[in-house]
Scaffold this motif. Structure first.
Motif, PDB file in Angstrom:
ATOM      1  N   SER A 179     -17.652 -34.063  16.566  1.00  0.00           N
ATOM      2  CA  SER A 179     -18.987 -34.467  16.268  1.00  0.00           C
ATOM      3  C   SER A 179     -19.801 -33.708  16.765  1.00  0.00           C
ATOM      4  O   SER A 179     -21.013 -33.827  16.597  1.00  0.00           O
ATOM      5  CB  SER A 179     -19.099 -35.942  16.827  1.00  0.00           C
TER       6      SER A 179
ATOM      7  N   LEU B  22     -13.511 -34.245  10.965  1.00  0.00           N
ATOM      8  CA  LEU B  22     -14.765 -34.746  11.857  1.00  0.00           C
ATOM      9  C   LEU B  22     -14.884 -36.085  11.880  1.00  0.00           C
ATOM     10  O   LEU B  22     -15.000 -36.654  10.785  1.00  0.00           O
ATOM     11  CB  LEU B  22     -15.721 -33.838  11.094  1.00  0.00           C
TER      12      LEU B  22
ATOM     13  N   GLU C 253     -17.936 -37.362  12.841  1.00  0.00           N
ATOM     14  CA  GLU C 253     -19.168 -37.608  12.353  1.00  0.00           C
ATOM     15  C   GLU C 253     -19.994 -36.449  12.353  1.00  0.00           C
ATOM     16  O   GLU C 253     -19.542 -35.449  12.858  1.00  0.00           O
ATOM     17  CB  GLU C 253     -19.982 -38.784  13.266  1.00  0.00           C
ATOM     18  N   LEU C 254     -21.014 -36.372  11.530  1.00  0.00           N
ATOM     19  CA  LEU C 254     -22.013 -35.224  11.566  1.00  0.00           C
ATOM     20  C   LEU C 254     -23.244 -35.205  12.386  1.00  0.00           C
ATOM     21  O   LEU C 254     -23.884 -36.232  12.090  1.00  0.00           O
ATOM     22  CB  LEU C 254     -22.158 -34.598   9.918  1.00  0.00           C
TER      23      LEU C 254
ATOM     24  N   LEU D 226     -22.021 -26.472  10.229  1.00  0.00           N
ATOM     25  CA  LEU D 226     -20.522 -26.165  10.344  1.00  0.00           C
ATOM     26  C   LEU D 226     -20.158 -25.054   9.415  1.00  0.00           C
ATOM     27  O   LEU D 226     -20.686 -25.119   8.350  1.00  0.00           O
ATOM     28  CB  LEU D 226     -19.575 -27.437   9.906  1.00  0.00           C
TER      29      LEU D 226
ATOM     30  N   LEU E  47     -14.226 -35.386   5.920  1.00  0.00           N
ATOM     31  CA  LEU E  47     -15.597 -35.965   6.357  1.00  0.00           C
ATOM     32  C   LEU E  47     -15.491 -37.301   6.228  1.00  0.00           C
ATOM     33  O   LEU E  47     -14.980 -37.942   5.317  1.00  0.00           O
ATOM     34  CB  LEU E  47     -16.546 -35.348   5.355  1.00  0.00           C
TER      35      LEU E  47
ATOM     36  N   ALA F 169     -20.917 -39.627   5.137  1.00  0.00           N
ATOM     37  CA  ALA F 169     -21.693 -38.484   5.588  1.00  0.00           C
ATOM     38  C   ALA F 169     -22.296 -37.979   4.453  1.00  0.00           C
ATOM     39  O   ALA F 169     -22.216 -37.836   3.543  1.00  0.00           O
ATOM     40  CB  ALA F 169     -20.521 -37.220   5.891  1.00  0.00           C
TER      41      ALA F 169
ATOM     42  N   ALA G 141     -24.248 -34.111   3.559  1.00  0.00           N
ATOM     43  CA  ALA G 141     -24.023 -32.860   3.678  1.00  0.00           C
ATOM     44  C   ALA G 141     -24.478 -32.036   2.666  1.00  0.00           C
ATOM     45  O   ALA G 141     -24.377 -32.256   1.536  1.00  0.00           O
ATOM     46  CB  ALA G 141     -22.557 -32.571   4.190  1.00  0.00           C
TER      47      ALA G 141
ATOM     48  N   VAL H  13     -26.460 -32.075   6.581  1.00  0.00           N
ATOM     49  CA  VAL H  13     -26.100 -30.935   7.192  1.00  0.00           C
ATOM     50  C   VAL H  13     -25.390 -29.769   6.485  1.00  0.00           C
ATOM     51  O   VAL H  13     -24.827 -29.891   5.606  1.00  0.00           O
ATOM     52  CB  VAL H  13     -25.207 -31.423   8.496  1.00  0.00           C
TER      53      VAL H  13
ATOM     54  N   ILE I  65     -22.958 -27.116   5.485  1.00  0.00           N
ATOM     55  CA  ILE I  65     -21.562 -26.839   5.588  1.00  0.00           C
ATOM     56  C   ILE I  65     -20.943 -25.673   4.869  1.00  0.00           C
ATOM     57  O   ILE I  65     -21.363 -25.830   3.595  1.00  0.00           O
ATOM     58  CB  ILE I  65     -20.506 -28.289   5.424  1.00  0.00           C
TER      59      ILE I  65
END
Length: 381
Positions: free
Chosen positions: A157, A173, A175-176, A182, A195, A199, A201, A365, A367
């Motif tokens: 995480s 994963l 959690e993000l 990443l 994922l 999530a 991303a 996030v 990735i």
């Protein structure tokens, strides 16, 4: 007949138990604590021919189980103090950072390390030769750089950075974290990323020889393919120089650009000279100034091409492969071979191929996933 069958079954089972008992006796277990257990610590691990398993557990110390022993101030029965052995690793702690150095182990057999660490520990792994690396149940950041070997990540995480030369990458994963990007890169191998379905991303997925695949529906994962030109082949070309070095394609391009600029400047200077000669028939003083200006332009162009070529060669030239050693003279004593030096791991850079960008559940996030030869697979947990 039944008695004979039992004997055949009993002997292999007994042998397996004996081998397991010997192996258990050979494995060593070391424990070490962080200097400030109230804060998240970091474990830095350097490996050679080794496999590694790291698991986050509810503990306040780090335990290391291995088939090689930690070097230290051990005193044998004969009074000799063991500083180091051919199969050993160094263990230390400073400023809340625990270091495990097993990269210098030159043994023929691969070493094995099993670590149990606090869940909030950050892990930094450098695997210079071969070996599988697995990390699980961690909320701290994970950084892994390896040469050859599969990399498996489960229930993470925190932030993740993985760079491999040859080996598949599997990351599951839990959690993000919006502040923890990443990145997963391998030159040869498939990358599978799992994922959570919820999530958020922003994704960049790249492969040169492979496919980008997913089981997320279009309503959740919006993607678009972007054209990208490969520069992999052109960057690998080089040519020799008199000083024993080679110039990369980038250096050649810089020289060509400088030559083009200088040729343009020289042509302009020649035109100015011609113009100056024509003007000399009308005004000799003006012609003299034009010719002087042309001479200065030509000199400046020569200096420019000389300087740009020198800088390009100095900054980007790489050493040519060393020549093979000369055979020993008759009657000379043989020179013992030097110990192998782990190769320096550099960050893999992959360009070209197919680039797919997208947003999962509106974006979040960052990735990045890239592979040279292999598929990129994005799955739901």
């Amino acid at each position: 007949m039944l008695s004979l069958l039992r004997k055949f079954l009993f002997v292999p089972a007994l042998a397996s138990l004996l081998v397991a008992g010997v192996r258990a006796a050979e494995d060593s277990v070391n424990t070490i604590k962080f200097s400030d257990p109230s804060k998240p610590g970091t474990v830095k691990i350097s490996l050679g021919h080794s496999s590694l398993k790291v698991q986050g557990v509810d503990t306040n110390e780090v335990s290391i189980k291995s088939n090689v022993r930690a070097s230290g101030p051990t005193v044998r029965k004969d009074g000799l103090r063991v500083i180091s052995t051919t199969s050993s690793f160094a263990l230390g702690e400073k400023d809340n950072v625990i270091t495990i150095d097993g990269a210098s182990n030159p043994g023929k057999n691969s070493a094995e390390f099993q670590l149990k660490v606090p869940k909030n520990t950050s892990i930094v792994v450098t695997n210079a030769w071969n070996g599988e690396v697995m990390c699980s149940d961690l909320s701290g950041d994970v950084e892994i750089k390896g040469m050859n070997g599969e990399i498996k990540l489960y229930e993470l995480s925190g932030g993740v950075l993985v760079e491999a030369m040859n080996g598949e990458i599997t990351a599951n994963l839990r959690e993000l974290n919006a502040t923890k990007p990443l990145s997963f890169t391998t030159h040869n191998g498939q990358v599978v990323l799992r994922l959570p379905e919820s999530a958020k991303a922003s994704l960049r997925l790249r492969t040169q020889n492979g496919a980008v695949l997913t089981d997320f529906p279009e309503t959740m994962l919006l993607t678009k393919a972007e054209p990208s030109t490969s520069t992999w082949t052109s960057r690998s070309r080089s040519f020799s120089m008199k000083d024993g070095k080679v110039l990369t394609a980038d250096v050649q391009e810089a020289i060509r650009e400088a030559a083009a600029l200088s040729a343009t400047a020289v042509q302009e200077a020649l035109e100015a000279v011609k113009s100056g000669i024509e003007e000399a028939r009308i005004n000799s003083e003006e012609a003299r100034r034009e010719i002087e200006r042309a001479r200065r332009d030509m000199e400046r162009a020569r200096r420019e091409i000389s300087e740009r070529t020198r800088v390009a060669r100095t900054d980007q030239a790489v050493e040519a492969p060393p020549a093979p050693p000369a055979p020993p003279a008759p009657g000379a004593k043989p020179v013992p071979p030097t110990a192998p030096v782990p190769p320096k791991i550099t960050k893999p850079t992959i360009t070209g191929g197919k680039l797919v960008t997208g947003t999962l559940n509106g974006g979040g996030v960052e990735i990045n996933v890239a592979t040279m030869n292999g598929d990129v697979v994005l799955r739901k947990r």
